[in-house]
Design a protein around this motif. Structure first.
Motif, mmCIF file in Angstrom:
data_model
loop_
_atom_site.group_PDB
_atom_site.id
_atom_site.type_symbol
_atom_site.label_atom_id
_atom_site.label_comp_id
_atom_site.label_asym_id
_atom_site.label_seq_id
_atom_site.Cartn_x
_atom_site.Cartn_y
_atom_site.Cartn_z
ATOM 1 N N GLU A 117 -15.977 -1.803 -50.170
ATOM 2 C CA GLU A 117 -15.684 -2.978 -49.351
ATOM 3 C C GLU A 117 -14.374 -3.620 -49.796
ATOM 4 O O GLU A 117 -13.954 -3.496 -50.939
ATOM 5 C CB GLU A 117 -16.823 -3.992 -49.440
ATOM 6 N N GLY A 118 -13.734 -4.330 -48.882
ATOM 7 C CA GLY A 118 -12.456 -4.960 -49.180
ATOM 8 C C GLY A 118 -11.334 -4.287 -48.411
ATOM 9 O O GLY A 118 -11.568 -3.370 -47.608
ATOM 10 N N THR A 119 -10.111 -4.724 -48.653
ATOM 11 C CA THR A 119 -8.941 -4.135 -48.009
ATOM 12 C C THR A 119 -8.020 -3.564 -49.068
ATOM 13 O O THR A 119 -7.607 -4.271 -49.998
ATOM 14 C CB THR A 119 -8.177 -5.190 -47.183
ATOM 15 N N TYR A 120 -7.687 -2.279 -48.933
ATOM 16 C CA TYR A 120 -6.892 -1.587 -49.944
ATOM 17 C C TYR A 120 -5.744 -0.836 -49.262
ATOM 18 O O TYR A 120 -5.970 0.148 -48.561
ATOM 19 C CB TYR A 120 -7.752 -0.595 -50.724
ATOM 20 N N MET A 193 -11.384 5.286 -58.406
ATOM 21 C CA MET A 193 -12.581 4.555 -57.987
ATOM 22 C C MET A 193 -13.143 3.712 -59.124
ATOM 23 O O MET A 193 -13.671 2.617 -58.895
ATOM 24 C CB MET A 193 -13.640 5.533 -57.466
ATOM 25 N N ALA A 194 -13.023 4.196 -60.349
ATOM 26 C CA ALA A 194 -13.506 3.418 -61.494
ATOM 27 C C ALA A 194 -12.746 2.109 -61.624
ATOM 28 O O ALA A 194 -13.289 1.110 -62.112
ATOM 29 C CB ALA A 194 -13.376 4.234 -62.768
ATOM 30 N N ARG A 195 -11.492 2.094 -61.152
ATOM 31 C CA ARG A 195 -10.680 0.890 -61.259
ATOM 32 C C ARG A 195 -10.902 -0.078 -60.113
ATOM 33 O O ARG A 195 -10.773 -1.290 -60.284
ATOM 34 C CB ARG A 195 -9.202 1.267 -61.347
ATOM 35 N N VAL A 196 -11.229 0.448 -58.934
ATOM 36 C CA VAL A 196 -11.427 -0.448 -57.785
ATOM 37 C C VAL A 196 -12.901 -0.753 -57.524
ATOM 38 O O VAL A 196 -13.223 -1.746 -56.875
ATOM 39 C CB VAL A 196 -10.781 0.128 -56.498
ATOM 40 N N ASP A 197 -13.775 0.093 -58.044
ATOM 41 C CA ASP A 197 -15.217 -0.104 -57.877
ATOM 42 C C ASP A 197 -15.839 -0.169 -59.268
ATOM 43 O O ASP A 197 -16.107 0.850 -59.891
ATOM 44 C CB ASP A 197 -15.822 1.044 -57.061
ATOM 45 N N THR A 198 -16.060 -1.362 -59.763
ATOM 46 C CA THR A 198 -16.506 -1.526 -61.153
ATOM 47 C C THR A 198 -17.871 -0.895 -61.415
ATOM 48 O O THR A 198 -18.206 -0.593 -62.558
ATOM 49 C CB THR A 198 -16.568 -3.017 -61.511
ATOM 50 N N GLY A 199 -18.646 -0.676 -60.396
ATOM 51 C CA GLY A 199 -19.962 -0.085 -60.609
ATOM 52 C C GLY A 199 -19.950 1.408 -60.800
ATOM 53 O O GLY A 199 -20.938 1.993 -61.263
ATOM 54 N N SER A 200 -18.812 2.081 -60.476
ATOM 55 C CA SER A 200 -18.779 3.544 -60.538
ATOM 56 C C SER A 200 -18.852 4.066 -61.962
ATOM 57 O O SER A 200 -19.444 5.119 -62.218
ATOM 58 C CB SER A 200 -17.513 4.064 -59.854
ATOM 59 N N ALA A 201 -18.265 3.342 -62.915
ATOM 60 C CA ALA A 201 -18.296 3.786 -64.311
ATOM 61 C C ALA A 201 -19.722 3.777 -64.849
ATOM 62 O O ALA A 201 -20.134 4.700 -65.566
ATOM 63 C CB ALA A 201 -17.396 2.897 -65.162
ATOM 64 N N ASP A 202 -20.479 2.754 -64.485
ATOM 65 C CA ASP A 202 -21.868 2.679 -64.935
ATOM 66 C C ASP A 202 -22.699 3.810 -64.334
ATOM 67 O O ASP A 202 -23.553 4.393 -65.010
ATOM 68 C CB ASP A 202 -22.478 1.334 -64.537
#
Length: 521
Positions: A117-120, A193-202
């Motif tokens: 979600e969001g604008t990138y 994705m790990a940088r823009v989606d903080t949940g991906s690393a977990d």
């Protein structure tokens, strides 16, 4: 001479048979030569598939450029410049992915992309000679193709020099997100994705920790690691590779002419072949994972445990360390401050950004002299700085370099400082080791080419290492700890060569197999 020849067009036609929906190539052109070439390119592509049409009335902010757009407008990517050379594969994949063909990425990762979600709005500056740029461009193109909230334009820095100067870009690939600097250097989809989606690393950490114990864990995805994994998998033992990125240092290697039976190849191409070979076997590959700790078993029969920086963990009966090496830094004032602002380590990647400028190459070995030769065809002048009292490169390379009118070699010279104006490099200071006099050289870039340092710091004192940080091994690739083996550039094996790393990786795998047989017995 056509932009793409007939055989390439025939190959592209085969790929375009995989399109699943119509796409449009919307070109924004001016009266430049490059625009004429772009017009030829898109008009060559369109007849190769009934699902491709061309629109030459685009109104993008950059010309020449063209947009690859699905009919519903929900999936599109843009190229500002001609995606040829290393970027031709990016063009092919962009056509396919916007056209509905699924990317070869982890399904969970692609789902995370689609639901972001969001604008990138991403902008990537690349050069056609950069072997690291395609990874970044292809990853961002996948995001733009699968999520309408994401847009991406890949910009040829050599074609848009004014913009490069204005935005103070000194290295490629350089990525901007919503107009602000996002990153520079090689990145893949999971890292972005790990940088823009903080949940991906977990999510990645939990996925790792849920894995059952392996017979062998190979740490590192370069030539040594790939060879080791293939050999252990062929023995039928449960194997996994865990690495920051598949290919390792090989991805930064351009022309390869000493890989036996292959007269010429390039690092990214050989990496792709290695990855394809690894995928032929039943083994797991965990990329974009940095190991932070290796714990030895506390008792006989227990397992080795590896922990990642993201908090994940894996266990195994045996471990093969193949973490390779990285470019060595000179450690002088200004080097860290001006990295990617005039201090560079890859002449093939960043050389085109210094067209017509003065640069230095620090290091007189094979890599340094090769860099000077390559850069001489792009920049106005190259000053090669060598600490020793003579160059150490092969005679044939020295002869070639000395024949070039715009290269000056200075020996017995110790680089003492990289100079700059707080925004970018504007000079280099060196000390004459014979007279002790200091000299300043005016220039816009400094390419450091002084060798490699092993990636072994994270191990601490788990295994014995040399004074240079190399993992000490015997003729069987055994380390000081039973059950831990090592191979390739991270070890004390002499001669850091691709073919040697592959052989050492294979040897380590056979030794690990022998160890497991005896341990299980």
């Amino acid at each position: 001479m056509p932009v793409i020849d007939q055989s390439t067009a025939d190959q592209l036609k085969t790929y375009l048979a995989n399109l699943r929906r119509p796409i449009r190539l919307i070109a924004t052109l001016d009266d430049s030569v490059k625009s004429a070439e772009m017009k030829e390119l898109v008009e060559t592509i369109a007849p190769l598939s009934e699902l491709v049409t061309v629109d030459l009335t685009g109104s993008a902010s950059r010309a020449p450029s063209f947009l690859i757009s699905a009919d519903d407008g929900q999936s599109e990517v843009e190229f500002a410049g001609l995606p040829l050379g290393h970027e031709f594969s990016s063009l092919i994949l962009a056509l396919l992915h916007v056209g509905g063909h699924p990317p070869k990425e982890d399904a969970e990762l692609l789902e995370s992309v689609a639901t972001l979600e969001g604008t990138y709005h991403f902008e990537t500056f690349f050069s056609l000679s950069c072997q690291n740029c395609p990874d970044v461009i292809q990853a961002l193109n996948i995001m733009a193709a699968r999520n309408p909230n994401v847009s991406h334009v890949a910009i040829d820095g050599a074609l848009f020099q004014d913009e490069v100067e204005k935005r103070k870009i000194m290295a490629v690939p350089t990525v901007f997100l919503n107009g602000e600097p996002f990153g520079s250097g090689r990145m893949n989809l999971s890292e972005i994705m790990a940088r823009v989606d903080t949940g991906s690393a977990d999510k990645a950490a939990k996925k790792l920790s849920a894995q059952a114990p392996y017979d062998v864990l190979v740490v590192g995805g370069g030539p040594a690691g790939a060879a080791a994994a293939i050999y252990t998998a062929r023995k039928g033992i449960r194997t996994a590779i865990i690495a920051e990125q598949f290919g390792g240092q090989l991805m930064d290697t351009m022309g390869i002419e000493n890989f036996i039976s292959v007269p010429y190849t390039e690092g990214p191409r050989l990496t792709a072949e290695l990855e394809r070979h690894v995928q032929e076997y039943d083994l797991d590959v965990f990329s974009q994972q940095r190991i932070s700790e290796l714990v030895r078993p506390s008792e006989k029969g227990a397992l080795f445990a590896l922990t990642t920086e993201s908090g994940g963990s894996l266990k195994a009966k045996a471990v093969i360390l193949a973490t390779g090496a990285r470019w060595k830094t000179i450690g002088v004032p200004g080097e860290a401050e001006y990295r990617n602002k005039g201090v560079a380590y890859c002449p093939h990647c960043d050389g085109p950004l210094y067209k017509g400028k003065r640069v230095a190459v620090i290091g007189g070995g094979n890599s340094g002299v090769e860099a000077a030769i390559d850069l001489a065809g792009i920049v106005s002048h190259v000053t090669l700085i060598e600490y020793d009292n003579q160059l150490r490169a092969d005679a044939v390379l020295q002869k070639k370099m000395h024949s070039l009118p715009n290269v000056t070699a200075i020996v017995s010279a110790q680089t003492t400082e990289i100079l700059g104006d707080e925004e970018k490099v504007n000079g280099l200071r060196y000390k004459d080791r014979e007279s002790q006099d200091e000299h300043d050289v005016e220039l816009e870039g400094a390419f450091v080419q002084i060798g490699l340092v092993p990636n072994s710091e994270w191990l601490g004192n788990v295994v014995a290492k040399s004074a240079y940080g190399e993992i000490e091994i015997d003729h069987r690739c055994e380390t000081s700890v039973p059950g831990i083996f090592a191979a390739g550039d991270v070890t004390t094996v002499p001669y850091k060569q691709i073919v040697i790393s592959m052989g050492e990786g294979s040897k380590a795998a056979l030794s690990a197999f022998d160890y497991l047989i005896r341990a299980d017995g």
